[in-house]
Design a protein around this motif. Structure first.
Motif, PDB file in Angstrom:
ATOM      1  N   LEU A  55       0.938  -1.232   0.117  1.00  0.00           N
ATOM      2  CA  LEU A  55      -0.081  -0.005  -0.085  1.00  0.00           C
ATOM      3  C   LEU A  55       1.093   1.214  -0.091  1.00  0.00           C
ATOM      4  O   LEU A  55       1.508   1.555   1.057  1.00  0.00           O
ATOM      5  N   ASP A  56       1.141   1.996  -1.474  1.00  0.00           N
ATOM      6  CA  ASP A  56       1.918   2.942  -1.300  1.00  0.00           C
ATOM      7  C   ASP A  56       3.340   2.683  -1.217  1.00  0.00           C
ATOM      8  O   ASP A  56       4.183   3.226  -0.499  1.00  0.00           O
ATOM      9  N   GLY A  57       3.630   1.384  -1.496  1.00  0.00           N
ATOM     10  CA  GLY A  57       4.738   0.761  -1.444  1.00  0.00           C
ATOM     11  C   GLY A  57       4.831  -0.583  -0.921  1.00  0.00           C
ATOM     12  O   GLY A  57       3.673  -0.863   0.059  1.00  0.00           O
ATOM     13  N   LEU A  58       5.745  -1.348  -0.810  1.00  0.00           N
ATOM     14  CA  LEU A  58       5.926  -2.676  -0.190  1.00  0.00           C
ATOM     15  C   LEU A  58       5.808  -2.654   1.577  1.00  0.00           C
ATOM     16  O   LEU A  58       6.444  -1.903   2.097  1.00  0.00           O
ATOM     17  N   ILE A  59       4.802  -3.331   2.069  1.00  0.00           N
ATOM     18  CA  ILE A  59       4.702  -3.409   3.508  1.00  0.00           C
ATOM     19  C   ILE A  59       5.419  -4.588   4.132  1.00  0.00           C
ATOM     20  O   ILE A  59       6.396  -4.258   4.800  1.00  0.00           O
ATOM     21  N   CYS A  60       5.032  -5.797   3.651  1.00  0.00           N
ATOM     22  CA  CYS A  60       5.691  -6.859   4.157  1.00  0.00           C
ATOM     23  C   CYS A  60       5.648  -8.199   3.303  1.00  0.00           C
ATOM     24  O   CYS A  60       4.749  -8.134   2.250  1.00  0.00           O
ATOM     25  N   THR A  61       6.111  -9.350   3.440  1.00  0.00           N
ATOM     26  CA  THR A  61       6.005 -10.453   2.755  1.00  0.00           C
ATOM     27  C   THR A  61       5.595 -11.295   3.932  1.00  0.00           C
ATOM     28  O   THR A  61       5.961 -11.151   5.075  1.00  0.00           O
ATOM     29  N   LEU A  62       5.322 -12.651   3.585  1.00  0.00           N
ATOM     30  CA  LEU A  62       4.891 -13.517   4.257  1.00  0.00           C
ATOM     31  C   LEU A  62       5.226 -15.076   3.805  1.00  0.00           C
ATOM     32  O   LEU A  62       4.781 -15.340   2.698  1.00  0.00           O
ATOM     33  N   GLU A  63       6.074 -15.659   4.625  1.00  0.00           N
ATOM     34  CA  GLU A  63       6.784 -16.839   4.201  1.00  0.00           C
ATOM     35  C   GLU A  63       6.527 -18.140   5.336  1.00  0.00           C
ATOM     36  O   GLU A  63       6.561 -17.782   6.392  1.00  0.00           O
ATOM     37  N   MET A  64       6.307 -19.150   4.758  1.00  0.00           N
ATOM     38  CA  MET A  64       6.174 -20.403   5.620  1.00  0.00           C
ATOM     39  C   MET A  64       7.702 -20.962   5.348  1.00  0.00           C
ATOM     40  O   MET A  64       8.127 -21.514   4.296  1.00  0.00           O
ATOM     41  N   LYS A 112      -1.466  -5.016  14.228  1.00  0.00           N
ATOM     42  CA  LYS A 112      -2.332  -4.206  13.099  1.00  0.00           C
ATOM     43  C   LYS A 112      -1.850  -2.766  13.360  1.00  0.00           C
ATOM     44  O   LYS A 112      -1.605  -1.972  12.356  1.00  0.00           O
ATOM     45  N   ALA A 113      -1.183  -2.511  14.407  1.00  0.00           N
ATOM     46  CA  ALA A 113      -0.775  -1.094  14.738  1.00  0.00           C
ATOM     47  C   ALA A 113       0.635  -0.987  13.990  1.00  0.00           C
ATOM     48  O   ALA A 113       0.948  -0.107  13.202  1.00  0.00           O
ATOM     49  N   LEU A 114       1.519  -2.225  13.928  1.00  0.00           N
ATOM     50  CA  LEU A 114       2.795  -2.274  13.182  1.00  0.00           C
ATOM     51  C   LEU A 114       2.511  -2.053  11.636  1.00  0.00           C
ATOM     52  O   LEU A 114       3.267  -1.375  11.046  1.00  0.00           O
ATOM     53  N   ILE A 115       1.442  -2.936  11.216  1.00  0.00           N
ATOM     54  CA  ILE A 115       0.776  -2.574   9.666  1.00  0.00           C
ATOM     55  C   ILE A 115       0.756  -1.123   9.526  1.00  0.00           C
ATOM     56  O   ILE A 115       0.815  -0.739   8.250  1.00  0.00           O
ATOM     57  N   GLN A 116      -0.059  -0.620  10.109  1.00  0.00           N
ATOM     58  CA  GLN A 116      -0.814   0.921   9.935  1.00  0.00           C
ATOM     59  C   GLN A 116       0.731   1.691  10.134  1.00  0.00           C
ATOM     60  O   GLN A 116       0.790   2.803   9.263  1.00  0.00           O
ATOM     61  N   GLU A 117       1.793   1.414  10.841  1.00  0.00           N
ATOM     62  CA  GLU A 117       2.760   2.220  10.973  1.00  0.00           C
ATOM     63  C   GLU A 117       3.678   1.898   9.500  1.00  0.00           C
ATOM     64  O   GLU A 117       4.220   2.919   9.095  1.00  0.00           O
ATOM     65  N   ALA A 118       3.717   0.729   9.091  1.00  0.00           N
ATOM     66  CA  ALA A 118       4.205   0.507   7.678  1.00  0.00           C
ATOM     67  C   ALA A 118       3.860   1.402   6.659  1.00  0.00           C
ATOM     68  O   ALA A 118       4.690   2.007   5.900  1.00  0.00           O
ATOM     69  N   VAL A 119       2.451   1.572   6.791  1.00  0.00           N
ATOM     70  CA  VAL A 119       1.701   2.382   5.683  1.00  0.00           C
ATOM     71  C   VAL A 119       1.956   3.617   5.885  1.00  0.00           C
ATOM     72  O   VAL A 119       2.307   4.735   4.978  1.00  0.00           O
ATOM     73  N   ARG A 120       2.162   4.276   7.114  1.00  0.00           N
ATOM     74  CA  ARG A 120       2.332   5.518   7.427  1.00  0.00           C
ATOM     75  C   ARG A 120       3.876   5.853   6.674  1.00  0.00           C
ATOM     76  O   ARG A 120       4.132   6.960   6.331  1.00  0.00           O
ATOM     77  N   VAL A 121       4.891   4.986   7.324  1.00  0.00           N
ATOM     78  CA  VAL A 121       6.400   5.271   6.492  1.00  0.00           C
ATOM     79  C   VAL A 121       6.331   5.144   5.341  1.00  0.00           C
ATOM     80  O   VAL A 121       6.963   6.053   4.556  1.00  0.00           O
ATOM     81  N   ASN A 122       5.318   4.444   4.632  1.00  0.00           N
ATOM     82  CA  ASN A 122       5.474   4.602   3.010  1.00  0.00           C
ATOM     83  C   ASN A 122       4.968   5.704   2.487  1.00  0.00           C
ATOM     84  O   ASN A 122       5.249   6.135   1.532  1.00  0.00           O
ATOM     85  N   ARG A 123       4.031   6.400   3.232  1.00  0.00           N
ATOM     86  CA  ARG A 123       3.633   7.676   2.838  1.00  0.00           C
ATOM     87  C   ARG A 123       4.278   8.809   2.961  1.00  0.00           C
ATOM     88  O   ARG A 123       3.961   9.884   2.628  1.00  0.00           O
ATOM     89  N   THR A 124       5.349   8.684   3.772  1.00  0.00           N
ATOM     90  CA  THR A 124       6.171   9.901   4.131  1.00  0.00           C
ATOM     91  C   THR A 124       7.237   9.836   3.188  1.00  0.00           C
ATOM     92  O   THR A 124       7.719   8.957   2.327  1.00  0.00           O
TER      93      THR A 124
END
Length: 124
Positions: A55-64, A112-124
């Protein structure tokens, strides 16, 4: 085994990682409903690829992996993590990770707060 269905040779396996991946996907969408999930980096050794969330850049990946589920945050070193969720790649110059083993708990609100923080950083 398919990372999405947990099927191997037509049978459903009892793999805790499948449920954990579904839980994390759900938490990401709850935190940021506009997140886009894409499957990237398909190759013969990993034909299912890697789920990547943006979202406005890569947030995270998810791997097993054998014995764990790993959430890699692309800009983890730039994120505020007041709840101390990051527990892997702590010395990496840019990214940070959360490794979850079978009996580990994950605080849904902190994640969820960490995900929101990652989006905030992407948007700055």
């Amino acid at each position: 085994m398919c990372a999405v269905t947990g099927r191997y040779s037509g049978a459903v396996t009892e793999d805790w990682r499948i449920g954990r991946v579904a839980e994390i996907r759900s938490l990401i969408k709850q935190a940021e409903p506009d997140v886009v999930e894409e499957i990237k980096w398909r190759k013969p050794s990993n034909p299912d690829g890697v789920p990547a969330f943006s979202l406005d850049g890569l947030i995270c990946t998810l791997e097993m992996y054998k014995g764990k589920v790993k959430v890699n945050f692309a800009k983890g070193s730039s994120l505020n993590d007041p709840d101390g969720l990051f527990n892997a790649s702590l010395q990496a110059p840019v990214g940070r990770s959360i490794d979850l083993h079978e009996d580990d708990t994950l605080d849904p609100e902190a994640f969820k707060a960490l995900i929101q923080e990652a989006v905030r950083v992407n948007r700055t």
